[in-house]
Write a protein that holds these residues in place. Structure first.
Motif, PDB file in Angstrom:
ATOM      1  N   VAL A 114     -60.599 -15.809  82.896  1.00 56.53           N
ATOM      2  CA  VAL A 114     -61.742 -16.468  82.258  1.00 56.53           C
ATOM      3  C   VAL A 114     -62.472 -15.497  81.336  1.00 56.53           C
ATOM      4  O   VAL A 114     -62.865 -15.865  80.218  1.00 56.53           O
ATOM      5  CB  VAL A 114     -62.700 -17.020  83.333  1.00 56.53           C
ATOM      6  N   VAL A 115     -62.643 -14.257  81.783  1.00 52.75           N
ATOM      7  CA  VAL A 115     -63.290 -13.242  80.941  1.00 52.75           C
ATOM      8  C   VAL A 115     -62.518 -13.056  79.634  1.00 52.75           C
ATOM      9  O   VAL A 115     -63.106 -13.025  78.543  1.00 52.75           O
ATOM     10  CB  VAL A 115     -63.408 -11.897  81.692  1.00 52.75           C
ATOM     11  N   GLY A 116     -61.195 -12.935  79.748  1.00 54.15           N
ATOM     12  CA  GLY A 116     -60.379 -12.777  78.546  1.00 54.15           C
ATOM     13  C   GLY A 116     -60.505 -13.959  77.607  1.00 54.15           C
ATOM     14  O   GLY A 116     -60.629 -13.793  76.384  1.00 54.15           O
ATOM     15  N   GLN A 117     -60.508 -15.174  78.174  1.00 55.54           N
ATOM     16  CA  GLN A 117     -60.633 -16.370  77.343  1.00 55.54           C
ATOM     17  C   GLN A 117     -62.000 -16.423  76.664  1.00 55.54           C
ATOM     18  O   GLN A 117     -62.102 -16.776  75.470  1.00 55.54           O
ATOM     19  CB  GLN A 117     -60.428 -17.618  78.205  1.00 55.54           C
ATOM     20  N   LEU A 118     -63.058 -16.065  77.384  1.00 55.40           N
ATOM     21  CA  LEU A 118     -64.394 -16.060  76.793  1.00 55.40           C
ATOM     22  C   LEU A 118     -64.483 -15.063  75.639  1.00 55.40           C
ATOM     23  O   LEU A 118     -65.090 -15.357  74.596  1.00 55.40           O
ATOM     24  CB  LEU A 118     -65.433 -15.715  77.859  1.00 55.40           C
ATOM     25  N   LEU A 119     -63.885 -13.895  75.805  1.00 57.60           N
ATOM     26  CA  LEU A 119     -63.928 -12.883  74.739  1.00 57.60           C
ATOM     27  C   LEU A 119     -63.168 -13.347  73.504  1.00 57.60           C
ATOM     28  O   LEU A 119     -63.608 -13.144  72.370  1.00 57.60           O
ATOM     29  CB  LEU A 119     -63.355 -11.564  75.256  1.00 57.60           C
ATOM     30  N   VAL A 120     -62.020 -13.985  73.731  1.00 59.80           N
ATOM     31  CA  VAL A 120     -61.229 -14.495  72.604  1.00 59.80           C
ATOM     32  C   VAL A 120     -62.007 -15.581  71.861  1.00 59.80           C
ATOM     33  O   VAL A 120     -62.106 -15.572  70.621  1.00 59.80           O
ATOM     34  CB  VAL A 120     -59.872 -15.036  73.099  1.00 59.80           C
ATOM     35  N   GLU A 121     -62.590 -16.523  72.616  1.00 60.19           N
ATOM     36  CA  GLU A 121     -63.338 -17.609  71.985  1.00 60.19           C
ATOM     37  C   GLU A 121     -64.577 -17.071  71.266  1.00 60.19           C
ATOM     38  O   GLU A 121     -64.945 -17.565  70.192  1.00 60.19           O
ATOM     39  CB  GLU A 121     -63.758 -18.639  73.034  1.00 60.19           C
ATOM     40  N   ARG A 122     -65.203 -16.055  71.844  1.00 60.82           N
ATOM     41  CA  ARG A 122     -66.378 -15.470  71.204  1.00 60.82           C
ATOM     42  C   ARG A 122     -66.013 -14.819  69.871  1.00 60.82           C
ATOM     43  O   ARG A 122     -66.740 -14.951  68.882  1.00 60.82           O
ATOM     44  CB  ARG A 122     -67.025 -14.446  72.142  1.00 60.82           C
ATOM     45  N   ARG A 123     -64.879 -14.111  69.842  1.00 67.07           N
ATOM     46  CA  ARG A 123     -64.452 -13.480  68.602  1.00 67.07           C
ATOM     47  C   ARG A 123     -64.114 -14.526  67.536  1.00 67.07           C
ATOM     48  O   ARG A 123     -64.484 -14.380  66.363  1.00 67.07           O
ATOM     49  CB  ARG A 123     -63.237 -12.588  68.872  1.00 67.07           C
ATOM     50  N   ARG A 124     -63.443 -15.599  67.933  1.00 68.48           N
ATOM     51  CA  ARG A 124     -63.122 -16.663  66.986  1.00 68.48           C
ATOM     52  C   ARG A 124     -64.384 -17.330  66.452  1.00 68.48           C
ATOM     53  O   ARG A 124     -64.492 -17.620  65.250  1.00 68.48           O
ATOM     54  CB  ARG A 124     -62.232 -17.704  67.660  1.00 68.48           C
TER      55      ARG A 124
END
Length: 218
Positions: free
Chosen positions: A195-205
Motif C-alpha cells: 500500500v505504501v508503494g502504491q500511495l507513493l506511485v500515485e502521489r508522484r503521478r
C-alpha cells in the motif's frame, strides 16, 4: 442509476453526473449534486464501517489467540525482546503519530466523502483516475474534477507514514509470536508495504499531473 423527476423515473446521463461533479469541484453545487454526494457519502461510510468492523473482529480473534499462546510456559533459555524490539516498536509508533499529524494538517480525516467524485459512477471515477495517471486524454470540461482528485492523491503523506508505521509494527511482532501468528504478521507487513508503494506511485503521478495542468498548485 435513475433520477426521479415529477413522479417519473429517468436515467441520469454520464454528462449530467460530470456536470454535478464539476459544480461540486467549483464549490457552486446544485441541489441535485449535493443530494448525489450525500448518497455517495452514505455508501462510502457504510463501506468503511463494514471494513472497520471486520478488522475489529479479526483483531479480537488474533488478540485472543495471542493471549492463549502466551499462557504457555516459555523455554528457560528464551530471553526478553530487549532494546532492539523496543526501539523498532517505538519507531513504528513514531511513524504512525507523524502520519496522524500530517493527515490532520492536510485535513484528510473525514474529507473523502466530500470529494466531487462522489457524484460519479465507479466507471467514471476510474476514468478520472486514468486521466491523472496519464493513461487517458484529459477532457477539458472535466478538468476541475480531475484536478481535485489529483490534489487529494498528492496530499497523502500522512497515509504513507501511517501505513509504513503499521508495517514496521507488524515486523516487530514477528519474533514474539508462534509461527502461525508470525506468518500473519509478516503477511500484514507485506500488505502495508505494498500500500505504501502504491500511495507513493500515485502521489508522484498526481504531482506530475498538477505540474502540467495547474503549475501554481503545491
Amino acid at each position: 442509476m435513475a433520477l426521479r423527476v415529477d413522479g417519473r423515473t429517468s436515467a441520469l446521463s454520464d454528462e449530467e453526473r460530470w456536470r454535478q461533479a464539476v459544480s461540486l469541484a467549483l464549490r457552486s453545487p446544485s441541489p441535485a449534486a449535493l443530494d448525489r454526494r450525500r448518497r455517495g457519502a452514505r455508501r462510502y461510510l457504510l463501506t468503511v464501517g463494514s471494513v472497520l468492523a471486520v478488522c475489529a473482529v479479526v483483531g479480537g480473534l488474533v488478540g485472543w489467540w495471542t493471549a492463549a499462546g502466551s499462557g504457555r510456559a516459555a523455554p528457560a533459555g528464551d530471553a526478553s525482546p530487549g532494546w532492539l524490539h523496543r526501539t523498532v516498536f517505538g519507531a513504528a509508533v513514531l511513524l504512525v503519530v507523524v502520519g496522524i499529524v500530517l493527515a490532520t494538517r492536510a485535513r484528510q480525516w473525514g474529507n473523502a466523502w466530500k470529494a466531487p467524485t462522489m457524484a460519479l459512477t465507479r466507471r467514471q471515477r476510474r476514468e478520472a483516475l486514468r486521466q491523472v495517471r496519464g493513461k487517458a486524454p484529459v477532457v477539458p470540461e472535466h478538468l476541475p474534477v480531475v484536478l481535485d482528485l489529483a490534489r487529494r492523491l498528492a496530499a497523502t503523506e500522512g497515509a504513507v507514514f501511517i501505513f509504513a508505521g503499521n508495517a514496521v509494527l507488524q515486523l516487530s511482532l514477528v519474533g514474539d509470536r508462534p509461527w502461525p501468528l508470525a506468518l500473519v504478521s509478516a503477511a500484514a507487513a507485506l500488505a502495508f508495504l505494498v500500500v505504501v508503494g502504491q500511495l507513493l506511485v500515485e502521489r508522484r503521478r498526481a504531482q506530475r499531473f498538477l505540474d502540467r495542468h495547474a503549475p501554481s498548485v503545491l
